[in-house]
Design a protein around this motif. Structure first.
Motif, PDB file in Angstrom:
ATOM      1  N   SER A 129       1.048  -1.204  -0.076  1.00 20.66           N
ATOM      2  CA  SER A 129       0.031   0.275   0.251  1.00 20.66           C
ATOM      3  C   SER A 129       0.857   1.296  -0.099  1.00 20.66           C
ATOM      4  N   GLY A 130       2.167   1.120   0.152  1.00 20.93           N
ATOM      5  CA  GLY A 130       3.012   2.244   0.246  1.00 20.93           C
ATOM      6  C   GLY A 130       3.323   2.905   1.398  1.00 20.93           C
ATOM      7  N   THR A 131       2.564   2.479   2.467  1.00 24.13           N
ATOM      8  CA  THR A 131       2.920   3.149   3.784  1.00 24.13           C
ATOM      9  C   THR A 131       4.234   2.864   4.484  1.00 24.13           C
ATOM     10  N   LEU A 132       4.956   2.066   3.915  1.00 21.56           N
ATOM     11  CA  LEU A 132       6.235   1.128   4.634  1.00 21.56           C
ATOM     12  C   LEU A 132       7.533   1.511   3.787  1.00 21.56           C
ATOM     13  N   LEU A 133       8.376   1.821   4.393  1.00 24.12           N
ATOM     14  CA  LEU A 133       9.746   2.129   4.006  1.00 24.12           C
ATOM     15  C   LEU A 133      10.784   1.053   4.107  1.00 24.12           C
ATOM     16  N   THR A 134      11.790   0.473   3.415  1.00 24.46           N
ATOM     17  CA  THR A 134      12.863  -0.310   3.686  1.00 24.46           C
ATOM     18  C   THR A 134      14.084   0.604   3.131  1.00 24.46           C
ATOM     19  N   GLY A 135      15.216   0.247   3.736  1.00 27.52           N
ATOM     20  CA  GLY A 135      16.444   0.823   3.337  1.00 27.52           C
ATOM     21  C   GLY A 135      16.859   1.850   4.074  1.00 27.52           C
ATOM     22  N   SER A 136      18.066   1.894   4.970  1.00 29.97           N
ATOM     23  CA  SER A 136      18.498   2.827   6.086  1.00 29.97           C
ATOM     24  C   SER A 136      18.660   3.955   5.780  1.00 29.97           C
ATOM     25  N   GLU A 137      19.093   4.298   4.611  1.00 27.52           N
ATOM     26  CA  GLU A 137      18.966   5.968   4.088  1.00 27.52           C
ATOM     27  C   GLU A 137      17.453   6.411   4.038  1.00 27.52           C
ATOM     28  N   LYS A 138      16.508   5.849   3.529  1.00 28.45           N
ATOM     29  CA  LYS A 138      15.464   6.263   3.476  1.00 28.45           C
ATOM     30  C   LYS A 138      14.548   6.346   4.599  1.00 28.45           C
ATOM     31  N   ILE A 139      14.886   5.260   5.486  1.00 29.87           N
ATOM     32  CA  ILE A 139      14.138   5.119   6.940  1.00 29.87           C
ATOM     33  C   ILE A 139      14.663   6.493   7.762  1.00 29.87           C
ATOM     34  N   GLU A 140      16.129   6.729   7.623  1.00 33.66           N
ATOM     35  CA  GLU A 140      16.800   7.830   8.547  1.00 33.66           C
ATOM     36  C   GLU A 140      16.383   9.079   7.938  1.00 33.66           C
ATOM     37  N   THR A 141      16.115   9.222   6.784  1.00 30.91           N
ATOM     38  CA  THR A 141      15.728  10.683   6.290  1.00 30.91           C
ATOM     39  C   THR A 141      14.294  10.871   6.876  1.00 30.91           C
ATOM     40  N   ALA A 142      13.350   9.913   6.668  1.00 26.81           N
ATOM     41  CA  ALA A 142      12.015  10.048   7.287  1.00 26.81           C
ATOM     42  C   ALA A 142      12.011  10.002   8.623  1.00 26.81           C
ATOM     43  N   ALA A 143      12.890   9.234   9.562  1.00 26.19           N
ATOM     44  CA  ALA A 143      12.919   9.515  10.799  1.00 26.19           C
ATOM     45  C   ALA A 143      13.433  10.965  11.300  1.00 26.19           C
ATOM     46  N   ARG A 144      14.294  11.399  10.838  1.00 29.06           N
ATOM     47  CA  ARG A 144      14.900  12.786  11.207  1.00 29.06           C
ATOM     48  C   ARG A 144      13.831  13.983  10.942  1.00 29.06           C
ATOM     49  N   SER A 145      12.992  13.419   9.945  1.00 27.38           N
ATOM     50  CA  SER A 145      12.214  14.533   9.410  1.00 27.38           C
ATOM     51  C   SER A 145      10.666  14.510  10.297  1.00 27.38           C
ATOM     52  N   GLY A 146      10.579  13.742  11.028  1.00 34.49           N
ATOM     53  CA  GLY A 146       9.310  13.398  11.995  1.00 34.49           C
ATOM     54  C   GLY A 146       8.341  12.739  11.294  1.00 34.49           C
ATOM     55  N   GLN A 147       8.560  12.009  10.283  1.00 33.15           N
ATOM     56  CA  GLN A 147       7.717  11.239   9.404  1.00 33.15           C
ATOM     57  C   GLN A 147       7.533   9.696   9.741  1.00 33.15           C
ATOM     58  N   LEU A 148       8.286   9.459  10.741  1.00 29.81           N
ATOM     59  CA  LEU A 148       8.158   7.981  11.248  1.00 29.81           C
ATOM     60  C   LEU A 148       7.409   7.589  12.325  1.00 29.81           C
ATOM     61  N   HIS A 149       6.584   6.693  12.284  1.00 24.64           N
ATOM     62  CA  HIS A 149       5.631   6.287  13.396  1.00 24.64           C
ATOM     63  C   HIS A 149       6.005   5.095  14.011  1.00 24.64           C
ATOM     64  N   LEU A 150       6.585   4.251  13.375  1.00 28.73           N
ATOM     65  CA  LEU A 150       7.071   3.020  13.929  1.00 28.73           C
ATOM     66  C   LEU A 150       8.258   2.112  13.342  1.00 28.73           C
ATOM     67  N   LEU A 151       9.320   1.915  14.028  1.00 33.74           N
ATOM     68  CA  LEU A 151      10.465   1.352  13.512  1.00 33.74           C
ATOM     69  C   LEU A 151      10.721   0.024  13.975  1.00 33.74           C
ATOM     70  N   LEU A 152      11.392  -0.722  13.042  1.00 34.96           N
ATOM     71  CA  LEU A 152      11.192  -2.251  13.311  1.00 34.96           C
ATOM     72  C   LEU A 152      12.612  -2.595  12.627  1.00 34.96           C
ATOM     73  N   HIS A 153      13.362  -3.502  13.562  1.00 32.58           N
ATOM     74  CA  HIS A 153      14.635  -4.198  13.420  1.00 32.58           C
ATOM     75  C   HIS A 153      14.444  -5.846  12.964  1.00 32.58           C
ATOM     76  N   ALA A 154      15.447  -6.273  12.111  1.00 29.19           N
ATOM     77  CA  ALA A 154      15.304  -7.683  11.722  1.00 29.19           C
ATOM     78  C   ALA A 154      16.100  -8.055  13.029  1.00 29.19           C
ATOM     79  N   CYS A 155      16.046  -9.412  13.584  1.00 26.73           N
ATOM     80  CA  CYS A 155      16.778  -9.762  14.614  1.00 26.73           C
ATOM     81  C   CYS A 155      18.187 -10.038  14.467  1.00 26.73           C
TER      82      CYS A 155
END
Length: 267
Positions: A129-155
């Motif tokens: 549905s396009g509401t999910l990001l993968t890739g460290s750079e994309k996630i970091e950008t979204a996180a720093r801009s306040g656009q991230l609502h949930l963060l998950l890591h593989a074990c």
């Protein structure tokens, strides 16, 4: 019915997830009673058990099976103890009020597998549905801009990669100095990659509030059932540490999308 996983999930979204997914409030949600503890909770927090035509007890995590159901909200260890002591059979007999009941020896394993499939299925749907990001750079950008609502890591994600994204999330949420951090899932990157139809899924970020709440709900039931010390035997220990950190720096590459009708099913 709380455990450390509940707390980890609750920090980013649970305080405001109810009422923001539509007009229904927490008071409007159907409440069910755990047949083993007597605790009452919204049905989304419990797991339904159903009877097959031959009287076998099976997981019904999507609550779709016809007929009378029984709800449980215990951990896997508690369920195994209840089975061993005969408490589950007695509780089910009172709940179903029917003929002979057969409890499979591997019911706890079946339930854990069904909850895992449901959680991974939800991640796959959000990916499409396009509401999910993968890739460290994309996630970091979204996180720093306040656009991230949930963060998950593989074990099997590297500790350095986790710390970097966790810090970016705290910065974006103006929560520096807090213990806000991403949730480490009890599955490795290979499992996440299959669920999302992508390659090398090490980290996952949810950028839409309602999507994060839906994922959180599915994860809450799964991780609560696993208990505070889930078995991580499926993780690839060889990829822990520095080698995993190196992989974390690589952007995940989109791959073929799995068939939504054939990937992850309920009972």
């Amino acid at each position: 019915m709380r455990n450390p996983h509940d707390e980890a999930l609750g920090s980013p979204t649970s305080s405001d997830r109810r009422g923001k997914r539509g007009t229904a409030s927490a008071a409007d949600e159907p409440v069910r009673k755990c047949i083993l503890t007597g605790d009452r909770a919204p049905r989304e927090a419990l797991v339904r058990l159903a009877l097959s035509p031959d009287g076998a007890v099976l997981p019904d995590v999507r609550a779709k099976a016809p007929g009378r159901g029984a709800w449980v909200g215990v951990t896997r260890a508690e369920l195994e103890t209840a089975i061993k002591k005969g408490k589950l059979k007695g509780a089910l007999a009172r709940a179903f009020k029917t003929g002979p009941i057969a409890i499979p020896d591997d019911l706890p394993e079946r339930l854990a597998d069904a909850l895992e499939r449901a959680a991974l299925d939800r991640l796959g749907l959000e990916s499409r549905s396009g509401t999910l990001l993968t890739g460290s750079e994309k996630i970091e950008t979204a996180a720093r801009s306040g656009q991230l609502h949930l963060l998950l890591h593989a074990c099997d994600a590297g500790a350095d990669g986790n710390r970097k994204l966790d810090q970016a999330w705290r910065v974006g949420r103006d929560a520096e100095g807090s213990d806000l951090r991403g949730l480490v899932l009890p599955v490795p990157r290979t499992i996440l990659a299959v669920a999302l139809g992508r390659q090398n899924v090490v980290h996952i970020g949810l950028t839409e509030r309602n999507a994060a709440a839906r994922v959180e709900e599915a994860l809450h039931r799964w991780l609560h059932f696993l208990g505070p010390d889930p078995i991580l035997s499926s993780c690839e220990t060889a990829s822990q540490g520095a080698s995993a950190s190196q992989h974390d720096a690589e952007a995940e590459i989109s791959g073929p999308e799995p068939d939504a009708d054939t990937t992850l099913r309920g009972i």
